[in-house]
Design a protein around this motif. Structure first.
Motif, mmCIF file in Angstrom:
data_model
loop_
_atom_site.group_PDB
_atom_site.id
_atom_site.type_symbol
_atom_site.label_atom_id
_atom_site.label_comp_id
_atom_site.label_asym_id
_atom_site.label_seq_id
_atom_site.Cartn_x
_atom_site.Cartn_y
_atom_site.Cartn_z
ATOM 1 N N HIS A 75 22.573 11.785 39.362
ATOM 2 C CA HIS A 75 21.755 12.994 39.258
ATOM 3 C C HIS A 75 20.774 12.908 38.094
ATOM 4 O O HIS A 75 19.654 13.412 38.185
ATOM 5 C CB HIS A 75 22.652 14.222 39.124
ATOM 6 C CG HIS A 75 23.385 14.571 40.386
ATOM 7 N ND1 HIS A 75 23.779 15.847 40.703
ATOM 8 C CD2 HIS A 75 23.781 13.811 41.429
ATOM 9 C CE1 HIS A 75 24.399 15.849 41.872
ATOM 10 N NE2 HIS A 75 24.418 14.614 42.317
ATOM 11 N N SER A 76 21.179 12.268 37.010
ATOM 12 C CA SER A 76 20.256 12.070 35.884
ATOM 13 C C SER A 76 19.116 11.140 36.285
ATOM 14 O O SER A 76 17.965 11.344 35.883
ATOM 15 C CB SER A 76 21.007 11.494 34.681
ATOM 16 O OG SER A 76 21.916 12.429 34.153
ATOM 17 N N MET A 79 16.705 13.116 38.266
ATOM 18 C CA MET A 79 15.920 13.978 37.368
ATOM 19 C C MET A 79 14.816 13.191 36.683
ATOM 20 O O MET A 79 13.700 13.697 36.480
ATOM 21 C CB MET A 79 16.839 14.612 36.330
ATOM 22 C CG MET A 79 17.809 15.639 36.882
ATOM 23 S SD MET A 79 17.028 17.182 37.390
ATOM 24 C CE MET A 79 16.802 17.979 35.811
ATOM 25 N N ILE A 168 13.431 22.935 38.516
ATOM 26 C CA ILE A 168 14.633 22.135 38.276
ATOM 27 C C ILE A 168 14.502 21.316 36.993
ATOM 28 O O ILE A 168 15.442 21.233 36.198
ATOM 29 C CB ILE A 168 14.903 21.216 39.487
ATOM 30 C CG1 ILE A 168 15.464 22.048 40.658
ATOM 31 C CG2 ILE A 168 15.888 20.100 39.126
ATOM 32 C CD1 ILE A 168 15.644 21.256 41.934
ATOM 33 N N TYR A 171 15.450 22.131 33.243
ATOM 34 C CA TYR A 171 16.800 21.915 32.708
ATOM 35 C C TYR A 171 16.814 20.588 31.948
ATOM 36 O O TYR A 171 16.612 19.531 32.534
ATOM 37 C CB TYR A 171 17.805 21.886 33.859
ATOM 38 C CG TYR A 171 19.237 21.682 33.434
ATOM 39 C CD1 TYR A 171 20.012 22.748 32.979
ATOM 40 C CD2 TYR A 171 19.832 20.422 33.487
ATOM 41 C CE1 TYR A 171 21.330 22.559 32.585
ATOM 42 C CE2 TYR A 171 21.144 20.229 33.101
ATOM 43 C CZ TYR A 171 21.888 21.293 32.657
ATOM 44 O OH TYR A 171 23.189 21.100 32.270
ATOM 45 N N LYS A 172 17.055 20.640 30.652
ATOM 46 C CA LYS A 172 16.963 19.450 29.797
ATOM 47 C C LYS A 172 18.314 18.954 29.276
ATOM 48 O O LYS A 172 18.365 17.938 28.601
ATOM 49 C CB LYS A 172 16.049 19.736 28.595
ATOM 50 C CG LYS A 172 14.636 20.134 28.969
ATOM 51 C CD LYS A 172 13.924 19.030 29.720
ATOM 52 C CE LYS A 172 12.486 19.408 30.041
ATOM 53 N NZ LYS A 172 11.811 18.369 30.846
ATOM 54 N N ASN A 173 19.379 19.662 29.593
ATOM 55 C CA ASN A 173 20.686 19.282 29.050
ATOM 56 C C ASN A 173 21.300 18.132 29.841
ATOM 57 O O ASN A 173 20.899 17.866 30.981
ATOM 58 C CB ASN A 173 21.632 20.485 29.099
ATOM 59 C CG ASN A 173 21.199 21.588 28.161
ATOM 60 O OD1 ASN A 173 20.695 21.327 27.071
ATOM 61 N ND2 ASN A 173 21.385 22.830 28.578
ATOM 62 N N PRO A 176 23.330 17.108 34.566
ATOM 63 C CA PRO A 176 22.647 17.897 35.597
ATOM 64 C C PRO A 176 23.408 17.834 36.914
ATOM 65 O O PRO A 176 24.044 16.830 37.236
ATOM 66 C CB PRO A 176 21.276 17.206 35.718
ATOM 67 C CG PRO A 176 21.550 15.781 35.339
ATOM 68 C CD PRO A 176 22.618 15.853 34.265
ATOM 69 N N ASN A 177 23.346 18.905 37.663
ATOM 70 C CA ASN A 177 23.920 18.955 39.007
ATOM 71 C C ASN A 177 22.833 19.471 39.937
ATOM 72 O O ASN A 177 22.449 20.639 39.867
ATOM 73 C CB ASN A 177 25.151 19.860 39.039
ATOM 74 C CG ASN A 177 25.783 19.933 40.410
ATOM 75 O OD1 ASN A 177 25.399 20.758 41.238
ATOM 76 N ND2 ASN A 177 26.751 19.076 40.674
ATOM 77 N N LEU A 181 21.345 23.257 40.482
ATOM 78 C CA LEU A 181 19.980 23.546 40.039
ATOM 79 C C LEU A 181 19.113 24.034 41.191
ATOM 80 O O LEU A 181 18.269 24.923 41.022
ATOM 81 C CB LEU A 181 19.364 22.293 39.411
ATOM 82 C CG LEU A 181 19.925 21.896 38.046
ATOM 83 C CD1 LEU A 181 19.451 20.494 37.659
ATOM 84 C CD2 LEU A 181 19.524 22.906 36.976
ATOM 85 N N CYS A 293 25.795 19.192 24.333
ATOM 86 C CA CYS A 293 24.479 19.795 24.538
ATOM 87 C C CYS A 293 23.811 20.155 23.209
ATOM 88 O O CYS A 293 22.613 19.914 23.031
ATOM 89 C CB CYS A 293 24.592 21.030 25.423
ATOM 90 S SG CYS A 293 24.936 20.673 27.163
ATOM 91 N N GLN A 299 19.373 13.523 28.626
ATOM 92 C CA GLN A 299 19.724 13.551 30.046
ATOM 93 C C GLN A 299 19.521 12.175 30.663
ATOM 94 O O GLN A 299 20.284 11.748 31.528
ATOM 95 C CB GLN A 299 18.834 14.585 30.742
ATOM 96 C CG GLN A 299 19.243 14.958 32.140
ATOM 97 C CD GLN A 299 18.304 16.009 32.696
ATOM 98 O OE1 GLN A 299 17.346 15.683 33.395
ATOM 99 N NE2 GLN A 299 18.547 17.271 32.371
#
Length: 326
Positions: A75-76, A79, A168, A171-173, A176-177, A181, A293, A299
């Protein structure tokens, strides 16, 4: 001109990625009124997929290659690919050829003005019984924790409108899912039935532990319901112990000769102890994620971006955007 951006996370696909890219090129020739780009993300793959991508990018002006410095999960990697897109629609697909890319236009036509995401739906999944079971558990979990509509299924092959992707990537943490998201951005999602294919070559890279890690990430990603479930279990356990204590006391009053059972006592202790350990572990997982976080753990980290000879006119803007390590 409408533009499509294909995002492909690459891991262990040295023998398949070239065929996937060639199929995309063939599909896009069917509608020459569309422009497109292909963003292949090397997720720190242990094979020679990066060498293959470096060779392909020299002759394909539609190809962009992002090389990640380490593997932080699929997922990362997706992203990272999303951060580079410049198209009006974003197509997600796998690197093994199982996604029926030849059915792309069915997904695009299904979007229309009513939906934001069109996702493939496979009547028969070409994977092991274990992974099928895991997929069903994950789908059930998404409905309970993330509010996913019951009639919607998420697969690796789908097309999404650009505004959803822009939301989506805010989201920077870490952790990620993508399903969570997407669902917190829109629930205007439609499934299109099509047949999943066999892999072009090789075998899947998802081991039991990688699948478990992905499931745990989804379980704790965007919901506090697991903590509430723990509280409910605690209340149930306390109520059960209280009722059991009353029953034992009444039985002892009625028949003083009854001996208190060692086995029942141990069973109660193990039950309550197990519940407590689960609750503590769950709380620890949330606290650990908060700690990671607030330490600004990345990420993903892009080591290098390679572009074809005729890169997009928006390349400089995207380069500025990805200069910040996400």
């Amino acid at each position: 001109m409408t533009k499509l951006s294909f995002v492909i996370p690459c891991y262990g696909s040295e023998g398949t990625i070239e065929m996937v890219i060639e199929e995309i090129k063939e599909v896009m020739r069917q509608r020459p009124e569309f422009d497109y780009e292909i963003i292949a993300v090397n997720d720190h793959s242990p094979d020679n997929v990066l060498s293959v991508l470096k060779r392909l990018v020299q002759t394909n002006d539609k190809l962009i290659v992002a090389d990640l410095s380490q593997n932080m999960g699929k997922h990362s990697a997706v992203m990272a690919g999303y951060s580079l897109v410049t198209g009006d629609y974003v197509v997600g697909l796998d690197d093994d050829g199982q996604c029926p890319t030849n059915e792309l236009w069915k997904l695009y036509d299904a979007l229309g003005s009513d939906y934001d995401i069109a996702m493939a739906e496979y009547p028969v999944k070409k994977q092991s019984a274990f992974k099928n079971f895991g997929s069903r558990v994950n789908s059930w979990m998404s409905r309970i924790l993330l509010g996913k509509p019951k009639n919607i299924r998420f697969e690796n092959f789908g097309i999404t409108k650009r505004y959803v992707i822009d939301e989506i990537i805010k989201y920077k943490n870490p952790y990620p899912n993508l399903e969570g998201l997407s669902l917190r951005t829109t629930k205007r999602i439609v499934n299109v039935r099509m047949e999943e294919r066999e892999r072009f070559a090789g075998k899947g890279n998802f081991t039991f532990f990688r699948s478990l890690k992905l499931w745990l990430n989804g379980f704790t990603a965007f919901s506090v319901k697991p903590l509430r479930i723990s509280s409910i279990l605690g209340v149930i356990s306390a109520a059960f112990g209280f009722i059991l204590g009353i029953v034992i006391a009444i039985r002892k009053i009625i028949n003083p000769d009854i001996l208190m059972g060692y086995s029942s006592l141990m069973a109660a202790l193990l039950f309550i102890g197990g519940i407590l350990m689960i609750m503590l572990g769950l709380i620890g997982e949330y606290i650990g994620r908060i700690y990671i976080c607030i330490n600004d753990s990345p990420q993903y980290v892009i080591r290098e971006i390679l572009r074809g000879k005729k890169s997009s006119a928006d390349a400089e803007d995207v380069q500025d955007q990805t200069a910040k390590i996400n």
